[in-house]
Design an enzyme around this catalytic site. Structure first.
Site, PDB file in Angstrom:
ATOM      1  CG  LEU A   1       4.487   4.349   4.974  1.00  0.00           C
ATOM      2  CD1 LEU A   1       5.300   4.748   5.536  1.00  0.00           C
ATOM      3  CD2 LEU A   1       2.886   3.503   6.029  1.00  0.00           C
TER       4      LEU A   1
ATOM      5  CG  ASN B   1       2.564   2.958  12.257  1.00  0.00           C
ATOM      6  OD1 ASN B   1       3.025   3.637  11.527  1.00  0.00           O
ATOM      7  ND2 ASN B   1       2.925   1.255  13.122  1.00  0.00           N
TER       8      ASN B   1
ATOM      9  CB  CYS C   1      10.276   3.955   6.778  1.00  0.00           C
ATOM     10  SG  CYS C   1       8.884   4.226   7.344  1.00  0.00           S
TER      11      CYS C   1
ATOM     12  CB  VAL D   1      -0.879  -0.043   1.265  1.00  0.00           C
ATOM     13  CG1 VAL D   1      -1.608   1.109   1.519  1.00  0.00           C
ATOM     14  CG2 VAL D   1      -2.148  -1.212   1.421  1.00  0.00           C
TER      15      VAL D   1
ATOM     16  CG  ASN E   1       6.716   1.113   9.964  1.00  0.00           C
ATOM     17  OD1 ASN E   1       7.930   0.428  10.324  1.00  0.00           O
ATOM     18  ND2 ASN E   1       5.831   0.740   9.243  1.00  0.00           N
TER      19      ASN E   1
ATOM     20  CB  ILE F   1       7.347 -10.226  12.673  1.00  0.00           C
ATOM     21  CG1 ILE F   1       6.222 -11.234  11.921  1.00  0.00           C
ATOM     22  CG2 ILE F   1       8.912 -11.030  13.566  1.00  0.00           C
ATOM     23  CD1 ILE F   1       6.911 -11.825  10.870  1.00  0.00           C
TER      24      ILE F   1
END
Length: 303
Positions: A73, A99, A130, A71, A127, A191
């Site tokens: 982000l 997030n 990235c 997707v 996250n 994970i």
């Protein structure tokens, strides 16, 4: 009565059931199906400094016992979240967790500062899968140094509880976990999706526009349970487990392996009421086994 409450950093959750970022929208999208307030918390879709359109279509494809997604982000940025989304979702009693994502460290810190300044958000999930643009696109979370650098910066920029979401696409996830713990992470979640690829053999080209994508769903669960078990033995901070949880039995695997809380992701696409069913299962499990406090079961497989 069973006490299902668990603590992550300074946050006391009413139960250990959370939702995984990117699979539950902003929570309100599921309000027609479940009582959001029955959850311990919900993690909103990845939020970046600037709006992101995401990747070109197609960006999702079903695979055996799972799915691949790329997707990218897609979101309208932190300012839109602060002005439009947060005022609507703050009515829920379940803990909202944001997030946070970025392409460089300054992106992460800028989002964290804005959340600090303009909301009452008490917890974020960082996250670190990235791309680090200064290292040629390598994900921050694939090296101890990269993971530690993001955690260190975020810790200085956000006053609340910091959960760092770890990538499984590494040699030793325990070392990454210890690196972020040393820089002030209050918890780790794992994970994130595993790198995968699917090919349309008739058209002789990849299904996804990005060629590769993140694999989630039941196919990754045994790997996720193993990694949660490893990390829970390696760090002193709470571990949040996720990866292919489709029902309450799956959730208990993670808790027994050492997870203080769990996140449900792909299953939300199949059954929008799966989260509350998992809450009910965990409570029933405790009653059947004579457990009065869920914390008695965290990491019980090691005892």
């Amino acid at each position: 009565m069973v006490n299902l409450s668990v603590k992550i950093g300074d946050i006391l959750l009413k139960n250990p059931v959370l939702t995984a970022s990117g699979t539950f929208g902003y929570g309100e999208e599921f309000s027609d199906f479940i009582d959001i307030d029955r959850l311990g918390g919900y993690i909103v879709k990845g939020t970046t400094l600037e709006p992101r359109q995401g990747n070109d279509y197609p960006r999702m494809v079903e695979t055996p016992s799972g799915m691949l997604n790329a997707v990218g982000l897609q979101n309208k940025g932190v300012e839109h979240f602060i002005s439009e989304i947060y005022p609507r979702i703050r009515k829920y009693k379940a803990e909202p967790i944001v997030n946070v994502s970025g392409a460089k460290i300054d992106d992460y810190t800028a989002v964290c500062r804005r959340l600090n300044e303009s909301t009452d958000i008490r917890c974020i999930e960082v996250n670190i899968s990235c791309p680090n643009v200064k290292q040629g696109g390598m994900a921050f979370g694939t090296t101890c140094e990269g993971a530690a650098s993001v955690t260190r910066a975020v810790r200085k920029s956000f006053d609340g509880t910091v959960i760092v979401k770890l990538s499984p696409n590494v040699t030793d996830i325990s070392e990454i976990a210890k690196a972020v713990e040393s820089e002030g992470a209050d918890a780790v979640s794992l994970i994130n999706t595993m790198m995968g690829m699917a090919i349309d053999v008739e058209k002789m080209r990849p299904y996804l526009s990005t060629i590769t994508g993140g694999l989630s769903g039941p196919a990754v669960r045994p790997v996720a349970v193993r990694m949660v078990w490893q990390v829970a033995k390696a760090v002193k901070i709470p571990v949040v487990g996720l990866g292919g949880i489709m029902n309450g039995r799956d959730a208990m695997e993670f808790i027994l392996a050492g997870a203080t809380a769990i996140e449900i992701g792909t299953a939300n696409f199949i059954d929008p009421a799966v989260t509350v069913k998992v809450v009910d299962y965990i409570e029933d499990f405790c009653q059947r086994h004579g457990i009065t406090d869920i914390t008695e079961l965290i990491g019980a497989v090691n005892r």
